[in-house]
Enzyme design. Structure first.
Site, short mmCIF file in Angstrom:
data_model
loop_
_atom_site.label_atom_id
_atom_site.label_comp_id
_atom_site.label_asym_id
_atom_site.label_seq_id
_atom_site.Cartn_x
_atom_site.Cartn_y
_atom_site.Cartn_z
N SER A 124 33.37 40.12 30.70
CA SER A 124 32.52 39.19 31.41
C SER A 124 31.10 39.69 31.64
CB SER A 124 33.15 38.84 32.75
OG SER A 124 33.23 39.98 33.58
N SER A 136 35.74 44.29 31.20
CA SER A 136 34.47 43.56 31.21
C SER A 136 33.20 44.39 31.08
CB SER A 136 34.38 42.72 32.47
OG SER A 136 35.12 41.55 32.29
N LYS A 194 24.43 42.79 37.25
CA LYS A 194 25.36 41.67 37.03
C LYS A 194 25.39 40.79 38.26
CE LYS A 194 30.15 40.81 35.50
NZ LYS A 194 31.43 41.45 35.13
N1 GLN Z 1 38.61 39.40 30.23
C1 GLN Z 1 39.41 39.82 31.34
C2 GLN Z 1 39.67 38.64 32.23
O1 GLN Z 1 39.30 37.58 31.88
C3 GLN Z 1 38.72 40.93 32.08
C4 GLN Z 1 37.62 40.46 32.92
C5 GLN Z 1 36.98 41.58 33.69
O2 GLN Z 1 37.16 42.75 33.39
N2 GLN Z 1 36.24 41.19 34.71
O3 GLN Z 1 40.25 38.75 33.27
#
Ligand code: GLN
EC number: 6.3.5.7
Length: 446
Positions: free
Chosen positions: A127, A151, A52
């Site tokens: 994400s 995410s 990532k």
């Molecule tokens: N979707 C969540 C957010 O927007 C989690 C994102 C994540 O786990 N990095 O914060």
């Protein structure tokens, strides 16, 4: 082989932001020589892995999918990347994501749209959408993601692959570009549970470079995959099968519980009474931490700098307003507001207290049960563009994954069926530092 497949399918899926082709081939040659001359090999010998793009890689562009880091070449490797190299894995490239990991669909990337390999009109989740999509499309068998509020698990569910968020502190965060430091964890995304256990084995363990990494022994995860779950006690929170969760997803989870019962486990309904406050608590705390962490992107130290500034203050402002995307700006504003004097007690401090209550909910259940099981997401993958106009519906997608980060416990998503041709994820949550039990259950189910 990975590059061949990437060249075949990535035009459609768009999972990779940067490829590491030349360096990967050099590394492969080195490994060939090692094969001929040495006797000891790393646990992931020759295995292709995608990373990532918020995990720093020496000399390999690392953008966090943000224009503000469009040209950033780090001068060191994250601890997890170093450990992968020691295990003889080969870094194939860097994977798309929501900008600075803020989002649930990878639509917030500053560069490109990643598509779900099961249905190209749908999102891969986020994400870590690039990581999950690349594994699902067969581009790489191993990928690293990061999970602050879901995410890793949510995109794994949407793409029908296996994704684990380790216990907070299990894996070093050194070299992970911080979003919300008290919640962020790096974790493995793979096609099956066994691969997942191998990858966690390699990246786990205390690190002097991360004071929040825990000095807790790392067990042999692969040997936990015994297939035996006789007598296992499962808790199913009623809040995880209630309102908002689609009927088909509910049914898939109940079917999965039947399979586990058939293997000798028992389950009972429990309550995590503070679950309803988790979303609000998370978005306050995560945004507060993000507003502090992202202060470092000032046009001086890294990446993008505006051309048309008159003075220093103007340069900061212009750089940040041109470099950050809308979602990142929204979080910075929300977090700055929540932390400002006069509002701090009402928001940040209150949210910290609720976080403790949520953590206690989990502790209470784990006094009597071995694991908690529920769905990973309320629905399967949604359509591209479906939720971009309303941030709150996008945030609501994380309702089942966020409590796990707030409590700091580990959780996995594994595929447990299909609804209209789209994969559904089963979430298995464990006690602090008990990834072994999660893997044992996941492997038995698989
Ligand atoms: N979707 C969540 C957010 O927007 C989690 C994102 C994540 O786990 N990095 O914060």
């Amino acid at each position: 082989e990975s590059f061949k497949r990437i060249h075949e399918v990535d035009e459609k899926v768009q999972a990779f932001l940067t490829l590491n082709e030349e360096q990967a081939r050099t590394k492969a040659k080195e490994l060939d020589e090692k094969l001929a001359t040495e006797k000891e090999f790393g646990l992931l010998f020759g295995m292709p892995i995608g990373i990532k793009d918020n995990i720093v890689t020496k000399g390999l562009r690392t953008t966090c999918a943000s224009k503000i880091l469009y040209n950033f070449d780090p001068i060191y490797d994250a601890t997890v990347v170093e450990r992968l190299h020691q295990a003889d894995a080969v870094t194939i490239g860097k994977l798309n994501m929501d900008e600075f990991a803020m989002g649930s669909s990878t639509e917030n990337s500053g560069f490109q749209l990643t598509r779900n390999p099961w249905d190209l009109e749908r999102v891969p989740g986020g994400s870590s959408g690039g990581s999950a999509a690349a594994v699902a499309a067969g581009e790489v068998p191993f990928a690293l993601g990061s999970d602050t509020g879901g995410s890793i698990r949510q995109p794994a569910a949407f793409c029908g692959v296996v994704g684990l968020k380790p216990t907070y502190g299990r894996v070093s965060r050194y070299g992970l570009v911080a979003f919300a430091s008290s919640l962020d964890q790096i974790g493995p995304i793979t096609r099956n549970v066994e691969d997942n256990a191998y990858l966690l084995q390699v990246i786990s363990g205390v690190d002097p470079m991360d004071s929040t990494s825990a000095n807790v022994d790392v067990p042999d995860y692969v040997s936990a995959l015994t297939g035996d779950i006789q007598g296992l006690k499962i808790a199913v929170p009623k809040e995880y099968l209630g309102e908002g969760v689609s009927e088909e997803v509910r049914q898939s989870v109940l079917d999965a519980l039947k399979v586990l019962e058939g293997l000798g486990a028992t389950w009972e309904e429990v309550s995590l009474p503070h679950s309803k406050y988790a979303l609000a608590t998370y978005y306050l705390l995560a945004s507060s931490e993000a507003s502090a962490n992202l202060a470092r992107f000032d046009g001086v130290r890294y990446g993008y700098r505006t051309d048309n500034a008159k003075n220093l203050i103007d340069m900061y402002k212009q750089t940040r307003s041109e470099g950050f995307g809308n979602e990142v700006k929204r979080r910075i504003m929300l977090g700055t507001f929540a932390l400002s004097s006069g509002h701090y007690d009402a928001y940040y401090k209150k949210a910290q207290k609720v976080r403790t209550l949520i953590k206690q909910d989990f502790e209470n259940v784990f006094e009597k049960y071995d694991v908690i099981i529920g769905p990973t997401t309320p629905t399967p993958a949604f359509k591209i563009g479906e939720k971009t106009s309303d941030p709150l519906t996008m945030y609501a997608n994380d309702i089942l994954t966020i409590p796990v980060n707030l409590a700091g416990v580990p959780g996995i998503s594994i595929p447990c069926g299909f609804v209209n041709g789209l994969p559904v994820g089963l979430q298995i949550i464990g006690k602090h530092f008990d990834e072994s039990t999660i893997y044992r259950v996941a492997h038995a189910f698989e």
